[in-house]
Scaffold this motif. Structure first.
Motif, short mmCIF file in Angstrom:
data_model
loop_
_atom_site.label_atom_id
_atom_site.label_comp_id
_atom_site.label_asym_id
_atom_site.label_seq_id
_atom_site.Cartn_x
_atom_site.Cartn_y
_atom_site.Cartn_z
N TYR A 1 0.77 -1.56 0.16
CA TYR A 1 -0.18 -0.22 -0.19
C TYR A 1 0.38 1.16 -0.24
N ASP B 1 -8.26 -0.82 2.30
CA ASP B 1 -7.97 -1.98 1.97
C ASP B 1 -7.85 -2.44 0.41
N ASP B 2 -8.70 -2.47 -0.11
CA ASP B 2 -8.82 -2.86 -1.75
C ASP B 2 -7.94 -2.16 -3.20
N HIS B 3 -7.83 -0.97 -2.20
CA HIS B 3 -6.51 0.48 -3.13
C HIS B 3 -5.43 0.00 -3.04
N TYR C 1 0.14 -7.14 -5.04
CA TYR C 1 -0.39 -7.84 -4.24
C TYR C 1 0.71 -9.69 -4.18
N TRP D 1 -6.79 -15.21 2.33
CA TRP D 1 -8.24 -15.80 1.52
C TRP D 1 -8.46 -16.96 0.68
N LEU E 1 -9.26 -10.69 -8.01
CA LEU E 1 -8.53 -9.86 -7.15
C LEU E 1 -8.12 -10.24 -6.02
N SER F 1 -9.40 -11.28 -1.82
CA SER F 1 -10.79 -10.39 -1.42
C SER F 1 -9.89 -10.04 -0.11
N THR F 2 -10.41 -8.79 0.44
CA THR F 2 -9.87 -8.39 1.33
C THR F 2 -10.63 -8.43 2.49
N LEU G 1 -8.98 4.04 -6.93
CA LEU G 1 -7.75 3.07 -7.05
C LEU G 1 -6.51 3.08 -8.28
#
Length: 645
Positions: A69, A76-78, A82, A119, A137, A139-140, A220
């Motif tokens: 990040y 979390d999804d930005h 990963y 996940w 993608l 999962s958070t 995003l």
């Protein structure tokens, strides 16, 4: 036991463990530790240590992942990327253990944070979010742990240096980034220890509101791009090595770099050319990473080392970073090319992935299937401001975004005139671009630059079976090809199709003379710089569904090998060599000679024959000298006897 995976990049590993936040998950206790917390330079490694202990309900999944990040307050999804834990933690599925990851970080002018999530494959469904390559993608939903922030010692550190020619032979442009709008400079000179000349830089930035579509204008995709500085080093002597560094006393200075200035009177030209390279990042993100791009840069570094103090430049003809609206990918791209772009000018032309968006201003009826959303909503803004090419071409975006620049321009280097065009904006008869191309070709002095090389992104000729692009190619043949033929352009280079393909000398889809002195231009597609999405060749017309792709007569050589081309020209000949990434060897060669000038091999053959003739004559003379005088004495004696009669 712990596992360890090292990613490519500088290996700076400091084993001072800094304990970050510990989160008690529902099923196991996990800590994420980082070392060091402050990095010195962009590209330095952070060492992440994951340690876990189990409780009675311990469980794990091979889909568990580490999120990267920047900035640290991102949702979390930005994430910017990963990594699946099972890819670097071989013991992750065990109830307890630890593992290590060395991860190179780019200075994005904000601190980083790392988070771990659970996940499971059962969470993947048809409604799960997908990346642009149709992969699910992560999962958070199940958060496990996070690290403290990791930052850089100087967030204003001048970075991402790249050079370019200007419209004047005695100048060199250098561009770079800082976080804040600090008054910055380039200082330079002929000796590394005497950088006593100074050029003041001008700065510019852009905002999220100037992006034209998603994801570029969303939280995003958007990240603050920092400030782009542009300095012009003037009064350069031709063909000399100059040393320089950029920055300021307030924000800090870059390391010292060097380049060789242009030489307008040189009798040779050297250049390295390709298209569609992209960038490699050490993590998964919203698009596939272009691993081959690292090899292209590696081989180009080798080429520049071998070249020494000769002027040269790099030409990247469209589709630069493939950021497609994810701002940090531009940072990764410029960081990847800095080892070469800080040493030689890096010239570009615009591609569909640098520009196209649904409401772009020039979209004729015939092009509705040609121009889409390939630019991810950037509408050419990062491309226009992060690069500055010669000339002042521009095209309005029709909205709040600044006009698109770096569309068409030209310059001379040694014996070659280089001309660039935009295939994404109006090039039809009557347009500003068409007028520029026509006038530019009219003014070429063939005594000064006997060769002309024309470059653009989408190809006029290709055997790629992309039916949606056919209207564009037809318009290019109708409008531009007459200019290329009339003004005897020697070589035409295109990208877009991610392969190498060389054609015969062409006019209206038909081959002209195959002689290397032919007047018609030779088209070559060189979009094999690194992007791995591959085209389909033309199938058999009578069996279009069969995987059989005959090579048309006009296509003389085509290959799927990634790589680049090397151009070498003198006043007599121009040679384009295609170098493959897997071995660094030449795979194809195009030789173009001026009329009436024999190529080197012809002269060698002539000299061989001539040498044999001379050797034969000399041996005959020696033999005659040894034998012929005796006959001559007899004859002359006889003649003398006759005379006395």
């Amino acid at each position: 036991m712990g596992g360890r995976m090292k990613f490519d990049g500088p290996k700076i590993i400091v084993f001072v463990v800094v304990l970050n936040m510990v989160i008690g998950a529902a099923d196991r206790l996990l800590t994420v530790e980082s070392s060091p917390k402050i990095l010195n330079r962009s590209g330095n490694n952070v060492t992440l240590t994951l340690t876990w202990t189990a409780n009675s309900s311990s469980s794990s999944s091979d889909m568990d992942w580490l999120g990267i990040y920047n900035p640290p307050d991102s949702a979390d999804d930005h994430f910017i990327g990963y990594i699946l834990l099972s890819s670097f933690c071989p013991n992750w599925m065990k109830e307890e253990g630890s593992c290590y990851l060395d991860l190179p970080l780019i200075n994005l002018r904000r601190p980083y944070e790392f988070r771990v999530f659970r996940w499971d494959k059962s969470e993947i469904s048809n409604t799960a979010p997908m990346d642009k390559d149709h992969n699910p993608l992560p999962s958070t939903a199940h958060f496990l742990a996070r690290s403290d922030a990791v930052s850089f010692r100087n967030l204003n550190d001048p970075a991402q240096l790249h050079l370019a020619f200007t419209s004047y032979q005695d100048e060199m442009r250098v561009m770079f980034l800082t976080r804040e709008d600090i008054k910055s400079y380039a200082r330079y000179g002929l000796r590394e220890g005497e950088l006593n000349r100074v050029a003041e830089a001008h700065s510019v930035t852009y905002t999220r509101s100037e992006m034209c579509d998603e994801p570029a204008n969303t939280s995003l995709g958007w990240r603050d791009p920092g400030y782009i500085h542009d300095a012009i080093m003037q009064g350069l002597e031709p063909g000399k090595r100059y040393f320089y560094q950029v920055g300021s006393n307030e924000g800090g200075w870059s390391s010292i770099q060097s380049f060789v200035s242009s030489d307008k009177d040189s009798d040779e030209t050297i250049a390295f050319l390709f298209g569609d390279m992209g960038v490699s990042v050490p993590y998964k993100t919203f698009f596939l990473s272009q691993e081959e791009s690292k090899l292209t840069v590696k081989w180009l570094e080798r080429e520049l080392e071998k070249l020494g103090d000769k002027p040269t430049f790099i030409s990247h003809i469209g589709d630069m970073s493939y950021a497609r609206g994810y701002e940090w990918i531009w940072d990764a791209f410029f960081t990847q090319i800095e080892p070469i772009a800080s040493k030689v000018p890096y010239h570009v032309c615009i591609g569909n992935h640098d520009y196209d968006w649904p409401s772009q201003p020039w979209k004729p009826e015939w092009s509705t299937r040609v121009y889409g959303n390939d630019g991810g909503g950037e509408c050419g803004v990062p491309y226009s401001l992060k690069f500055q090419m010669p000339g002042d071409s521009s095209f309005p975006t029709g909205n709040a975004a600044p006009s698109t620049k770096n569309l068409y321009y030209s310059f001379d280097l040694g014996v070659v005139h280089f001309l660039y065009m935009s295939t994404e904006t109006n090039f039809l008869r009557g347009s500003d671009q068409y007028t520029f191309i026509e006038q530019d070709l009219k003014k070429v002095d063939r005594n000064k630059t006997p060769f002309v090389v024309f470059q653009g992104h989408r190809p006029m000729y290709t055997t790629d079976y992309a039916l949606s692009e056919r209207p564009l190619r037809e318009k290019m043949i109708e409008n531009l090809e007459p200019l290329l033929v009339k003004y005897r352009v020697n070589l035409v280079l295109w990208g877009h199709v991610h392969k190498y393909e060389r054609f015969c000398p062409l006019k209206n889809l038909s081959c002209g003379s195959m002689d290397s002195e032919a007047d018609l231009p030779v088209h070559v597609v060189i979009g094999m710089g690194g992007q791995d999405t591959q085209p389909n060749w033309e199938p058999r017309p009578d069996h279009p569904a069969d995987p059989i792709y005959p090579q048309p007569v006009r296509s003389l050589y085509r290959s799927s090998e990634f790589g680049y081309t090397r151009l070498y020209a003198t006043r007599e000949a121009l040679t384009l060599s295609y170098i493959g990434n897997h071995d660094g060897q030449v795979h194809d060669v195009l030789d173009i000679r001026l009329k009436g000038v024999k190529k080197a091999s012809d002269w060698i053959s002539f000299l061989k024959v001539g040498s044999l003739f001379l050797v034969g004559t000399l041996l005959g003379f020696i033999g005659g000298y040894l034998f012929y005088p005796k006959r001559e004495c007899v004859q002359w004696k006889g003649m003398e006897s006759v005379k006395h009669l």
